[in-house]
Design an enzyme around this catalytic site. Sequence first.
Site, PDB file in Angstrom:
ATOM      1  N   PRO A   2       0.833  -1.207   0.000  1.00 21.43           N
ATOM      2  CG  PRO A   2      -0.781  -1.578   1.638  1.00 21.43           C
ATOM      3  CD  PRO A   2       0.539  -2.080   1.140  1.00 21.43           C
ATOM      4  CD  GLU A   3       3.142   2.743  -4.328  1.00 19.11           C
ATOM      5  OE1 GLU A   3       3.192   3.898  -4.811  1.00 19.11           O
ATOM      6  OE2 GLU A   3       3.452   1.718  -4.974  1.00 19.11           O
TER       7      GLU A   3
END
Length: 274
Positions: A2-3
Amino acid sequence: MPELPEVEQVKNSLSKYIINKEIKQITIHVPRLIKYPSPLEFASRLQGRVFVNLNRKGKYLIFTLDNGEYLVIHLRMTGALIFKNQPSTEENKARIVFELNSGVLYYLDTRTLGTLHLVKVDEMKILKGLVALGKEPIDPEFNTEYLAPIFKSKKRLLKAALLDQSIIAGLGNIYVDEALAKTALHPQRLTNSLSIEEITNLVANIKSIIEQAIANHGTTFRDYKDADGATGNNQNFLLVYGRDGQPCTFCGTPLTYAKIAGRGTVYCQRCQKL
């Protein structure tokens, strides 16, 4: 992993469920995920506390508690936080379970690479990665005036510099490849070779790509999901990431895959010339 857009979606989807909720009990199935303090102290200090706020910085989720302490969670590659109104089958996969006075919060993590810290204000320095974060793409102060001096002062691979969290917080492999493609920059260009015009275009494209991903609730390929268990749909709008061998959106040339700065990278050899 996840960014920024995915963690922002987790924050937004989770906030409505946990704010002003009391933590009644914690069950830790994988103690090594708790990095500070000890798992036993972590559980005892959290029990009875109330979530009063939830923020995000870079890829970190920062839960503010009613006693002024902070629960800091980094989801890493496969971490997820799922809220349920009552106990559910998520219990079977959960690494950590937070039973609230209303509902249950499950921390899932297939590869168990995530981290959880419980810190007081003066203990924040323990989280060296958090303290060292640079500007976020959605910060108004992330602009040419911020990035140009950094790029011009050092001779680094562009891909590596964009992945450096101390320069730009929240960018990861997906959105770095996307920003480079949209700006027609080769990932192996050297930072000090970029013109001011190229840096200005890169900044604008990073911002637009991140804003698009947030609007699309993030990018889902495998594990990412938000607090409702919903996946994002930004994968349907990607220019290059995950599309190696497929035609370039701009010129039709088959996209190239290579390892650059230690990361899998997809780019167009025709549009993104070195």
